[in-house]
Design an enzyme around this catalytic site. Structure first.
Site, PDB file in Angstrom:
ATOM      1  N   ASN A   1      40.324  27.190  36.853  1.00 22.33           N
ATOM      2  CA  ASN A   1      40.981  27.121  35.551  1.00 22.33           C
ATOM      3  C   ASN A   1      42.290  27.909  35.617  1.00 22.33           C
ATOM      4  O   ASN A   1      43.255  27.579  34.942  1.00 22.33           O
ATOM      5  CB  ASN A   1      40.075  27.722  34.466  1.00 22.33           C
ATOM      6  CG  ASN A   1      40.810  27.909  33.161  1.00 22.33           C
ATOM      7  OD1 ASN A   1      41.187  26.935  32.517  1.00 22.33           O
ATOM      8  ND2 ASN A   1      41.085  29.154  32.780  1.00 22.33           N
ATOM      9  N   HIS A   2      42.259  28.974  36.439  1.00 23.00           N
ATOM     10  CA  HIS A   2      43.424  29.861  36.538  1.00 23.00           C
ATOM     11  C   HIS A   2      43.505  30.419  37.951  1.00 23.00           C
ATOM     12  O   HIS A   2      42.540  30.363  38.711  1.00 23.00           O
ATOM     13  CB  HIS A   2      43.276  31.019  35.549  1.00 23.00           C
ATOM     14  CG  HIS A   2      41.919  31.677  35.631  1.00 23.00           C
ATOM     15  ND1 HIS A   2      40.862  31.293  34.846  1.00 23.00           N
ATOM     16  CD2 HIS A   2      41.435  32.662  36.430  1.00 23.00           C
ATOM     17  CE1 HIS A   2      39.791  32.008  35.137  1.00 23.00           C
ATOM     18  NE2 HIS A   2      40.102  32.845  36.111  1.00 23.00           N
TER      19      HIS A   2
ATOM     20  N   ASP B   1      33.590  27.691  37.186  1.00 22.65           N
ATOM     21  CA  ASP B   1      33.954  28.698  36.198  1.00 22.65           C
ATOM     22  C   ASP B   1      34.647  28.052  34.994  1.00 22.65           C
ATOM     23  O   ASP B   1      35.497  27.172  35.153  1.00 22.65           O
ATOM     24  CB  ASP B   1      34.917  29.692  36.885  1.00 22.65           C
ATOM     25  CG  ASP B   1      35.164  30.949  36.086  1.00 22.65           C
ATOM     26  OD1 ASP B   1      34.197  31.679  35.833  1.00 22.65           O
ATOM     27  OD2 ASP B   1      36.328  31.211  35.725  1.00 22.65           O
TER      28      ASP B   1
ATOM     29  N   ASP C   1      46.729  30.088  33.537  1.00 28.89           N
ATOM     30  CA  ASP C   1      45.947  28.846  33.657  1.00 28.89           C
ATOM     31  C   ASP C   1      46.696  27.803  34.470  1.00 28.89           C
ATOM     32  O   ASP C   1      47.897  27.556  34.243  1.00 28.89           O
ATOM     33  CB  ASP C   1      45.678  28.258  32.260  1.00 28.89           C
ATOM     34  CG  ASP C   1      44.476  28.896  31.587  1.00 28.89           C
ATOM     35  OD1 ASP C   1      44.191  30.078  31.891  1.00 28.89           O
ATOM     36  OD2 ASP C   1      43.823  28.229  30.765  1.00 28.89           O
TER      37      ASP C   1
ATOM     38  N   ASP D   1      40.130  41.119  38.102  1.00 27.08           N
ATOM     39  CA  ASP D   1      38.955  40.643  37.368  1.00 27.08           C
ATOM     40  C   ASP D   1      37.832  40.386  38.380  1.00 27.08           C
ATOM     41  O   ASP D   1      37.228  39.316  38.406  1.00 27.08           O
ATOM     42  CB  ASP D   1      39.293  39.364  36.575  1.00 27.08           C
ATOM     43  CG  ASP D   1      38.102  38.878  35.742  1.00 27.08           C
ATOM     44  OD1 ASP D   1      37.163  39.667  35.533  1.00 27.08           O
ATOM     45  OD2 ASP D   1      38.116  37.703  35.316  1.00 27.08           O
TER      46      ASP D   1
ATOM     47  N   HIS E   1      26.216  38.231  35.356  1.00 31.09           N
ATOM     48  CA  HIS E   1      27.162  39.269  35.783  1.00 31.09           C
ATOM     49  C   HIS E   1      28.111  39.683  34.668  1.00 31.09           C
ATOM     50  O   HIS E   1      28.845  40.643  34.804  1.00 31.09           O
ATOM     51  CB  HIS E   1      27.956  38.765  36.993  1.00 31.09           C
ATOM     52  CG  HIS E   1      28.707  37.496  36.695  1.00 31.09           C
ATOM     53  ND1 HIS E   1      28.071  36.281  36.553  1.00 31.09           N
ATOM     54  CD2 HIS E   1      30.012  37.261  36.477  1.00 31.09           C
ATOM     55  CE1 HIS E   1      28.973  35.359  36.268  1.00 31.09           C
ATOM     56  NE2 HIS E   1      30.159  35.925  36.209  1.00 31.09           N
TER      57      HIS E   1
ATOM     58  N   GLU F   1      29.689  26.423  34.090  1.00 28.96           N
ATOM     59  CA  GLU F   1      29.641  27.449  33.041  1.00 28.96           C
ATOM     60  C   GLU F   1      30.243  26.820  31.792  1.00 28.96           C
ATOM     61  O   GLU F   1      31.460  26.648  31.701  1.00 28.96           O
ATOM     62  CB  GLU F   1      30.455  28.676  33.456  1.00 28.96           C
ATOM     63  CG  GLU F   1      30.367  29.780  32.423  1.00 28.96           C
ATOM     64  CD  GLU F   1      31.509  30.797  32.481  1.00 28.96           C
ATOM     65  OE1 GLU F   1      31.326  31.898  31.963  1.00 28.96           O
ATOM     66  OE2 GLU F   1      32.594  30.476  33.003  1.00 28.96           O
TER      67      GLU F   1
END
Ligand code: NOJ
Length: 548
Positions: free
Chosen positions: A107-108, A205, A175, A65, A313, A246
């Site tokens: 978060n992950h 994030d 997560d 990712d 992005h 975010e």
């Protein structure tokens, strides 16, 4: 707030510039951008007036990712450079008066992270509780999926663990379980580590997912208290560090992530609500959605602020619009299904969406920079870079930066087939037509406009520190906003329509404000008997300063 305090809360009036080291400048000819290359390009950012660089993830990652899947939080992806080169870059940026923040993606982790590998392999591993495991697959609502069409569930079976694990994003991004104290301790160590090296904070994030409470038994974890503690911690370590979150939720829900009245959680949030209102307003040529959006924008504590952007992005998410509004924006900006993503967004950049109309493009950026908060530019926006739809999914807007009319746009000396990602190929927007070097030499270029806009924006702290009010206009195509702060007033007027017009608005206290001084845009401006009259070209813009 007086002017001496503005540097303490620098983030409120910063010019943020988001870039991915991987696609910015290759310094060693291997086809991948790196810190050596980025360091060589700092003068470009300095010239543009950037005051804070936001680095997208640069940590070791299997890159499933684009780096938002991390395998080591304390290192640099070896393709991008060494820790030494990172520190050199940081020093060179600071030397030019630029701060640096980085994506904090906790978060992950990546599925390949040793923590996850240990967690899944051994029930007695100290990392077992670092992730969220369930024996049975929990029920879920399909509408909660972040990547509809790409992931079918937020729970994936792990044969080794014999359990399901939670992943709000891709299945390769399990997560972390922040309800587990050891995970929170580790997050502190991670932020402490990068602050110690000289970062000025983080773009956090996926904050709502990070704070999500999954357990039913109350182990004393209070998400917002934890966020408050994290802010206090980073500001003990580094008084001027910032958390830019975010939080893509409706305004009242976003407001909760700033903390209560004292505003002691996130310092800033990216404003997705106004961003989507801008999409609709620009598509329609109608100020209505902006007036509506600003009316609902919550008040923040004095030290907190909004960060405004046009494109980022990811896909241009229009998830806050109604279905009919979204379809309206799709019809104008991305009618072709291959331009759309997840049924909610557009994988395009502004210039192509605006049909290459540079006046309209200038208007769009002036509009964004007029909003109460700090502007965020995504790399390449300053030269009017386009997307490359041949690159799959969201990555279409993450093509290599176009520096000059040279092979690979000057991004890399590697052969084109060795590039990490192909450059934009559409002849209208390819490096031969759109590049930084040519525009820097041309006083009439889009880059020069952006430089002027951002320099002006830096000189106008009233936009981020002041009180704003929308000025009522009789023409729906015209948007006007007034910012008052510390004896200064700034009025920004933007014509969202293609037709030139002369507009008038009532300024009953006009005489007391002082002489109007136009500081951006062209056309006559006059103030008579409490009436401000402004000439606007089609898609014209004006910023008018009053210094009482
Ligand atoms: C938000 C980032 O902007 C996006 O690019 C990423 O895929 C997800 N978070 C997961 O980290």
């Amino acid at each position: 707030m007086d002017i001496s305090r503005t540097s303490d809360v620098w983030w409120k009036n910063a010019i943020f510039y988001c870039l991915d080291v991987e696609t910015f400048q290759d310094g060693n000819g291997d086809g991948v951008g790196d810190f050596v290359g980025l360091t060589r390009r700092l003068d470009h950012l300095d010239r543009l007036g950037v005051s804070c660089i936001w680095l997208m993830p640069f940590y070791p990652s299997p890159n499933q990712d684009d780096g938002y899947d991390i395998t080591d939080y304390y290192a640099i992806d070896p393709r991008l450079g060494t820790m030494g080169e990172f520190v050199e870059f940081l020093r060179a940026a600071n030397d030019r008066g630029m701060r640096v923040i980085a994506d904090l993606v906790v978060n992950h982790t990546s599925r390949e992270h040793p923590w996850f590998q240990s967690s899944r392999s051994d029930p007695s591993s100290p990392y077992r509780d670092w992730y969220v495991w369930r024996d049975e697959k929990p029920e879920e609502d399909a509408s909660s999926l972040v990547f509809p069409g790409e992931e079918e569930s937020s729970w994936t079976w792990d044969a080794k663990a014999g359990k399901y694990y939670l992943h709000r994003f891709y299945s390769h991004q399990p997560d972390l379980n922040v309800e587990h104290g050891a995970v929170r301790d580790e997050i502190r160590r991670i932020v402490g580590f990068w602050l110690q090296l000289g970062l000025s904070g983080f773009r956090v994030d996926a904050v709502p997912f990070l704070l999500e409470q999954m357990s039913t038994d109350d182990k004393g974890f209070a998400p917002h208290r934890w966020l408050r503690d994290l802010r206090a911690f980073i500001n003990r370590r580094s008084g001027d560090a910032v958390l830019l979150g975010e939080v893509n939720l409706d305004y009242p829900d976003v407001r909760r992530f700033f903390g209560d009245e004292d505003g002691d959680e996130l310092h800033m949030c990216l404003d997705f609500n106004l961003n989507q209102a801008m999409a609709l307003a620009i598509a329609r040529g109608d100020s209505g959605p902006l007036v509506h959006g600003l009316r609902h924008m919550p008040e923040l504590a004095e030290d907190d602020g909004w960060a405004h952007f046009l494109r980022n992005h990811d896909e241009w998410s229009l998830d806050k619009l109604t279905e009919a509004e979204r379809q309206e924006v799709f019809a104008v900006f991305g009618p072709d299904p291959e331009m759309q993503l997840f049924g909610r967004g557009l994988r395009r950049r502004m210039p192509t969406m605006l049909g290459g109309d540079e006046a309209r493009l200038r208007m769009a950026y002036a509009l964004m920079a007029s909003m109460p908060g700090a502007p965020v530019i995504f790399y390449g926006e300053e030269i009017g870079m386009a997307e490359n739809l041949e690159i799959p999914g969201r990555l279409a807007v993450r093509a290599p930066m176009q520096w000059e009319n040279a092979p690979n746009g000057g991004f890399s000396s590697a052969s084109a087939d060795q590039l990490h990602r192909p450059v934009v190929s559409d002849p209208k927007y390819a490096p031969a037509k759109v590049n930084a070097a040519d525009q820097q030499d041309d006083a009439g270029s889009f880059f020069h406009f952006m430089e002027r806009l951002l320099r002006r924006r830096r000189e106008c702290p009233e936009i981020s520190f002041g009180r704003h009010s929308v000025l009522p206009m009789t023409e729906a195509e015209v948007f006007a906003i007034r910012h008052d702060w510390d004896d200064r007033t700034l009025i920004a007027i933007v014509n969202l329509g293609a037709e030139a017009r002369t507009v008038t608005c009532a300024l009953p206290d006009g005489a007391a404000l002082g002489k109007p001084r136009p500081i951006l845009g062209d056309g006559e401006v006059s103030l008579k008997k409490g009436q401000l009259t402004v000439e606007l070209e089609g898609y014209g813009l004006r910023w008018i300063r009053f210094e009482g």
